[in-house]
Design a protein around this motif. Structure first.
Motif, PDB file in Angstrom:
ATOM      1  N   THR A  61      -6.562  46.786 -44.427  1.00 14.43           N
ATOM      2  CA  THR A  61      -5.876  45.880 -43.489  1.00 14.43           C
ATOM      3  C   THR A  61      -6.818  45.129 -42.565  1.00 14.43           C
ATOM      4  N   LEU A  79      -7.804  46.303 -39.773  1.00  8.40           N
ATOM      5  CA  LEU A  79      -7.546  46.761 -38.413  1.00  8.40           C
ATOM      6  C   LEU A  79      -8.680  47.662 -37.926  1.00  8.40           C
ATOM      7  N   LYS A  86       4.610  45.639 -36.977  1.00  7.17           N
ATOM      8  CA  LYS A  86       3.818  44.771 -36.115  1.00  7.17           C
ATOM      9  C   LYS A  86       2.829  45.611 -35.315  1.00  7.17           C
ATOM     10  N   ASP A 144      -1.954  44.098 -29.702  1.00  5.52           N
ATOM     11  CA  ASP A 144      -3.260  44.319 -29.084  1.00  5.52           C
ATOM     12  C   ASP A 144      -3.077  45.028 -27.750  1.00  5.52           C
ATOM     13  N   GLU A 203      -0.774  41.301 -32.906  1.00  6.61           N
ATOM     14  CA  GLU A 203      -2.115  41.091 -33.438  1.00  6.61           C
ATOM     15  C   GLU A 203      -2.111  40.939 -34.945  1.00  6.61           C
ATOM     16  N   ALA A 204      -1.236  41.707 -35.596  1.00  7.24           N
ATOM     17  CA  ALA A 204      -1.174  41.661 -37.056  1.00  7.24           C
ATOM     18  C   ALA A 204       0.138  42.261 -37.527  1.00  7.24           C
ATOM     19  N   GLU A 205       0.472  41.978 -38.792  1.00 13.19           N
ATOM     20  CA  GLU A 205       1.632  42.584 -39.424  1.00 13.19           C
ATOM     21  C   GLU A 205       1.184  43.244 -40.718  1.00 13.19           C
ATOM     22  N   VAL A 206       1.690  44.447 -40.949  1.00 17.84           N
ATOM     23  CA  VAL A 206       1.331  45.200 -42.149  1.00 17.84           C
ATOM     24  C   VAL A 206       2.613  45.575 -42.882  1.00 17.84           C
TER      25      VAL A 206
END
Length: 399
Positions: free
Chosen positions: A246, A248, A275, A278, A284-287
């Motif tokens: 990812t 991360l 989701k 931060d 910050e990101a989606e996985v």
């Protein structure tokens, strides 16, 4: 009249350092007086690589354990692990002189010495010599056959050994507290003291203790230990896989694993996305959940199948009771379902209901080894008086 006895167990793990103080009462019951925990820094795959940091963590756990228990700690039973540690079975056989047909203590001692004499690498040292069973003329006996009639006496041992220098580092860390080491205990053997009762050992059971950096195991069949070992893979490897896939940070990947991950393989638990925020709370990101769950399941399944390959041939067929999961990583959602798929056996998570004084939070599987050290100490105390010189025979600097 028998008196109560206080024992202390210390586990220096990859993720946490835990010191537990237990009182073994005259009636055999055990009361946990206090627990000291510290986040582990400087340990990788169960072995020390940054001595000063580990020493500070152990000191922190010691202070907390003494405060919680109101006991001044002077010595500990120390759990050790690492992929360098190996467990093997070996049998010794001694034939009585022609003029004798009654088995005497010296005949049994000869058989035991032969059984204990396993050739190990020159940089290794013995940790355990565990008597599995005795035999007379090929017929098994659970206890010493002294006094029986026979021509040949056998002794069967489970022997555990590991690299001297790596074990010395852990002893040295404890000695600098300063604390004595009452005895070294291979971690899965300690865990089995709590995880398995007599019925489980008799019917056949496999203890798997999966922590941050290692997966330890101990197999018991017919009431006897049959195999033990360590695989240098644990929960941190799952976190690292998530990090690599990812992108991360490792700390975020660890939180994602713990809070959202699932190892069951159930498609219904892989719907949607997660989701990741931060530090300021912004996205910050989606996985994708399915991706996250697949990463976790694949690593855990690989670990369990690697463990299966290390077991003696046909061992799982002798596991009649089931699989006992311990260690922090065993708390992963869906891990029980995954283990059931791999082993096709009943899955259990051990609890110590017969121990008093244990906080509810301390009864979860990540503390099985620490609690097991107290049970192990209890067995040692009942079998023989603690030997102050146990370590001095192997490591000159140990008092």
């Amino acid at each position: 009249m028998a008196r109560s006895k206080i024992h202390v167990g210390l586990e220096i793990g990859t993720s946490k350092i835990c010191m537990v103080v237990g009182e073994v009462k005259a009636d055999g019951s055990v009361k946990i007086l206090g627990v000291g925990q510290s986040k582990s820094v400087g340990v990788r795959k169960g072995e020390i690589y940054d001595f000063p940091q580990v020493r500070a963590c152990v000191k922190d756990a010691l202070v907390k354990a003494e405060d919680a228990s109101d006991v001044e700690i002077g010595s500990v039973f120390l759990a050790v692990t690492g992929s360098h540690i190996q467990g093997v079975n070996h049998q010794g056989s001694f034939r009585l002189p022609e003029s004798e047909d009654t088995i005497e203590p010296e005949h049994v001692r000869e058989a035991k010495e032969i059984a204990r004499s396993v050739t190990i690498p020159p940089d290794h040292v013995y940790l355990h010599h565990i008597v599995r069973r005795y035999g007379v003329d090929g017929y098994h006996h659970a206890t010493s056959p002294v006094g029986l009639t026979g021509r040949t006496v056998e002794a069967d041992f489970h022997i555990v050994h590991g690299i001297r220098s790596r074990i010395e580092n852990q002893i040295k860390c404890v000695r600098e507290m300063p604390l004595d080491v009452d005895e070294l205990v291979f971690s899965p053997i300690a865990a089995a003291q709590v995880a398995l009762n007599r019925e489980a050992r008799e019917r056949g059971a496999l203890v798997i203790d999966i922590g941050g950096g290692t997966t330890d195991y101990a197999l018991y069949t017919d009431g006897l230990i049959e195999a033990s070992g360590c695989i240098p893979v644990g929960g941190d490897h799952i976190t690292n896989d998530i990090h690599l896939v990812t992108g991360l940070p490792f700390s975020k990947a660890e939180l994602l694993k713990v809070r959202e991950g699932d190892a069951s393989g159930d498609p219904a638990r892989g719907v949607g996305t997660v989701k990741v925020s931060d530090e300021k709370g912004f996205a910050e990101a989606e996985v994708k959940r399915q991706l996250l769950n697949d990463i976790i399941r694949h690593r855990l399944e690989e670990t369990l199948r690697l463990l299966v390959r290390k077991l003696p041939e046909g061992a799982l067929e002798r596991v009649g009771m089931g699989i006992f999961l311990a260690g922090g990583t065993s708390l992963m959602r869906g891990f029980g379902e995954l283990a059931s798929d791999v082993f096709q056996k009943d899955i259990y998570r051990p609890e110590p209901p017969e121990l008093s004084g244990v906080q509810a939070s301390f009864k979860d599987p990540q503390f099985t080894t620490a609690l097991g050290l107290i049970r192990y100490a209890q067995v040692v105390e009942s079998d023989r008086a603690p030997k102050r010189g146990f370590l001095s025979r192997l490591w000159p600097f140990a008092r």
